[in-house]
Motif scaffolding. Structure first.
Motif, PDB file in Angstrom:
ATOM      1  N   MET A 228       0.854  -1.174   0.000  1.00 14.63           N
ATOM      2  CA  MET A 228       0.000   0.000   0.000  1.00 14.63           C
ATOM      3  C   MET A 228       0.903   1.241   0.000  1.00 14.63           C
ATOM      4  SD  MET A 228      -3.060   0.995   2.677  1.00 14.63           S
ATOM      5  CE  MET A 228      -2.314   0.076   3.996  1.00 14.63           C
ATOM      6  N   THR A 229       0.656   2.154  -0.946  1.00 15.22           N
ATOM      7  CA  THR A 229       1.450   3.360  -1.078  1.00 15.22           C
ATOM      8  C   THR A 229       0.716   4.551  -0.496  1.00 15.22           C
ATOM      9  OG1 THR A 229       2.447   2.504  -3.108  1.00 15.22           O
ATOM     10  CG2 THR A 229       2.605   4.858  -2.734  1.00 15.22           C
ATOM     11  N   LYS A 230       1.373   5.264   0.372  1.00 21.23           N
ATOM     12  CA  LYS A 230       0.775   6.474   0.937  1.00 21.23           C
ATOM     13  C   LYS A 230       0.674   7.542  -0.137  1.00 21.23           C
ATOM     14  CE  LYS A 230       2.271   5.539   5.612  1.00 21.23           C
ATOM     15  NZ  LYS A 230       3.209   5.869   6.668  1.00 21.23           N
ATOM     16  N   LEU A 231      -0.246   8.469   0.080  1.00 26.00           N
ATOM     17  CA  LEU A 231      -0.478   9.560  -0.853  1.00 26.00           C
ATOM     18  C   LEU A 231      -0.369  10.876  -0.107  1.00 26.00           C
ATOM     19  CD1 LEU A 231      -1.536  10.749  -3.596  1.00 26.00           C
ATOM     20  CD2 LEU A 231      -3.828  10.517  -2.614  1.00 26.00           C
ATOM     21  N   ALA A 232       0.446  11.782  -0.627  1.00 23.00           N
ATOM     22  CA  ALA A 232       0.522  13.139  -0.095  1.00 23.00           C
ATOM     23  C   ALA A 232      -0.161  14.075  -1.088  1.00 23.00           C
ATOM     24  CB  ALA A 232       1.971  13.559   0.106  1.00 23.00           C
ATOM     25  N   VAL A 233      -0.830  15.081  -0.557  1.00 22.84           N
ATOM     26  CA  VAL A 233      -1.478  16.085  -1.396  1.00 22.84           C
ATOM     27  C   VAL A 233      -1.027  17.460  -0.906  1.00 22.84           C
ATOM     28  CG1 VAL A 233      -3.670  17.078  -2.154  1.00 22.84           C
ATOM     29  CG2 VAL A 233      -3.481  14.604  -1.816  1.00 22.84           C
ATOM     30  N   ILE A 234      -0.537  18.261  -1.848  1.00 22.22           N
ATOM     31  CA  ILE A 234      -0.191  19.646  -1.574  1.00 22.22           C
ATOM     32  C   ILE A 234      -1.322  20.477  -2.173  1.00 22.22           C
ATOM     33  CG2 ILE A 234       1.483  21.498  -1.900  1.00 22.22           C
ATOM     34  CD1 ILE A 234       2.578  19.021  -0.383  1.00 22.22           C
ATOM     35  N   GLY A 235      -2.036  21.201  -1.328  1.00 26.82           N
ATOM     36  CA  GLY A 235      -3.185  21.964  -1.789  1.00 26.82           C
ATOM     37  C   GLY A 235      -2.986  23.458  -1.643  1.00 26.82           C
ATOM     38  N   THR A 236      -3.612  24.185  -2.534  1.00 26.99           N
ATOM     39  CA  THR A 236      -3.640  25.637  -2.456  1.00 26.99           C
ATOM     40  C   THR A 236      -5.091  26.091  -2.502  1.00 26.99           C
ATOM     41  OG1 THR A 236      -1.531  25.820  -3.622  1.00 26.99           O
ATOM     42  CG2 THR A 236      -2.887  27.804  -3.536  1.00 26.99           C
ATOM     43  N   ILE A 237      -5.465  26.911  -1.544  1.00 24.52           N
ATOM     44  CA  ILE A 237      -6.802  27.495  -1.505  1.00 24.52           C
ATOM     45  C   ILE A 237      -6.651  28.985  -1.770  1.00 24.52           C
ATOM     46  CG2 ILE A 237      -8.873  27.906  -0.131  1.00 24.52           C
ATOM     47  CD1 ILE A 237      -8.012  25.518   1.637  1.00 24.52           C
ATOM     48  N   ASP A 238      -7.270  29.477  -2.831  1.00 19.62           N
ATOM     49  CA  ASP A 238      -7.310  30.908  -3.121  1.00 19.62           C
ATOM     50  C   ASP A 238      -8.644  31.432  -2.608  1.00 19.62           C
ATOM     51  OD1 ASP A 238      -4.837  31.331  -4.722  1.00 19.62           O
ATOM     52  OD2 ASP A 238      -5.784  29.844  -6.017  1.00 19.62           O
ATOM     53  N   VAL A 239      -8.595  32.497  -1.817  1.00 18.24           N
ATOM     54  CA  VAL A 239      -9.804  33.037  -1.204  1.00 18.24           C
ATOM     55  C   VAL A 239     -10.038  34.480  -1.644  1.00 18.24           C
ATOM     56  CG1 VAL A 239      -9.539  31.520   0.806  1.00 18.24           C
ATOM     57  CG2 VAL A 239      -8.665  33.858   0.902  1.00 18.24           C
ATOM     58  N   GLN A 240     -11.258  34.925  -1.474  1.00 17.56           N
ATOM     59  CA  GLN A 240     -11.598  36.311  -1.777  1.00 17.56           C
ATOM     60  C   GLN A 240     -10.790  37.235  -0.858  1.00 17.56           C
ATOM     61  OE1 GLN A 240     -15.793  36.496  -1.033  1.00 17.56           O
ATOM     62  NE2 GLN A 240     -16.328  35.542  -2.978  1.00 17.56           N
ATOM     63  N   PRO A 241     -10.427  38.419  -1.356  1.00 18.63           N
ATOM     64  CA  PRO A 241      -9.720  39.380  -0.498  1.00 18.63           C
ATOM     65  C   PRO A 241     -10.507  39.652   0.788  1.00 18.63           C
ATOM     66  CG  PRO A 241      -9.675  40.112  -2.777  1.00 18.63           C
ATOM     67  CD  PRO A 241     -10.599  38.917  -2.724  1.00 18.63           C
ATOM     68  N   GLY A 242      -9.793  39.625   1.904  1.00 12.18           N
ATOM     69  CA  GLY A 242     -10.401  39.886   3.198  1.00 12.18           C
ATOM     70  C   GLY A 242     -11.076  38.688   3.840  1.00 12.18           C
ATOM     71  N   ALA A 243     -11.086  37.537   3.167  1.00 11.58           N
ATOM     72  CA  ALA A 243     -11.808  36.368   3.681  1.00 11.58           C
ATOM     73  C   ALA A 243     -10.894  35.305   4.281  1.00 11.58           C
ATOM     74  CB  ALA A 243     -12.653  35.744   2.566  1.00 11.58           C
ATOM     75  N   ARG A 244      -9.585  35.520   4.264  1.00  5.38           N
ATOM     76  CA  ARG A 244      -8.687  34.447   4.686  1.00  5.38           C
ATOM     77  C   ARG A 244      -8.900  34.024   6.129  1.00  5.38           C
ATOM     78  NH1 ARG A 244      -2.193  34.316   3.882  1.00  5.38           N
ATOM     79  NH2 ARG A 244      -2.186  35.840   5.565  1.00  5.38           N
ATOM     80  N   ALA A 245      -9.105  34.939   7.048  1.00  3.40           N
ATOM     81  CA  ALA A 245      -9.270  34.563   8.462  1.00  3.40           C
ATOM     82  C   ALA A 245     -10.488  33.660   8.646  1.00  3.40           C
ATOM     83  CB  ALA A 245      -9.392  35.806   9.332  1.00  3.40           C
ATOM     84  N   GLU A 246     -11.582  33.981   7.987  1.00  2.00           N
ATOM     85  CA  GLU A 246     -12.791  33.156   8.099  1.00  2.00           C
ATOM     86  C   GLU A 246     -12.578  31.775   7.487  1.00  2.00           C
ATOM     87  OE1 GLU A 246     -17.497  33.159   6.769  1.00  2.00           O
ATOM     88  OE2 GLU A 246     -16.257  34.902   6.309  1.00  2.00           O
TER      89      GLU A 246
END
Length: 101
Positions: free
Chosen positions: A1-19
């Protein structure tokens, strides 16, 4: 069984990152608690890009990632803040030897 890593990027609306960050951190906690195949879930906050979040996720295998993506926690976080997300990308990776079996 091979493990899987995922590198993700979430782009958010300006001013919404904290939420979005708050919702993603709660999502991370649920995944680590409720999904046995989710082995690691790191949330990174870029210091010079105020509309991005980065993720490093490690799964037992491809099946565990599929369970994660179809799970209740993904649905919940998307319901909570999906409208504030303008982009979501992920790169599937084979973990380095220190994470392999």
């Amino acid at each position: 069984m091979t493990k899987l890593a995922v590198i993700g990027t979430i782009d958010v609306q300006p001013g919404a990152r904290a939420e979005v960050l708050s919702a993603v951190l709660a999502h991370r906690d649920r995944c680590l608690r409720d999904e046995p195949g989710t082995l690691q879930f790191e949330v990174l906050v870029p210091t010079e890009e105020p509309t991005k979040l980065m993720l490093y996720e490690l799964y037992a295998d491809n099946a565990a990632f599929s369970v994660h993506m179809k799970g209740a926690s993904v649905a919940k976080v998307m319901e909570e803040v999906g409208a504030k997300v303008v982009g979501l990308t992920g790169i599937r990776c084979t973990p380095g030897p220190e994470f392999s079996e």
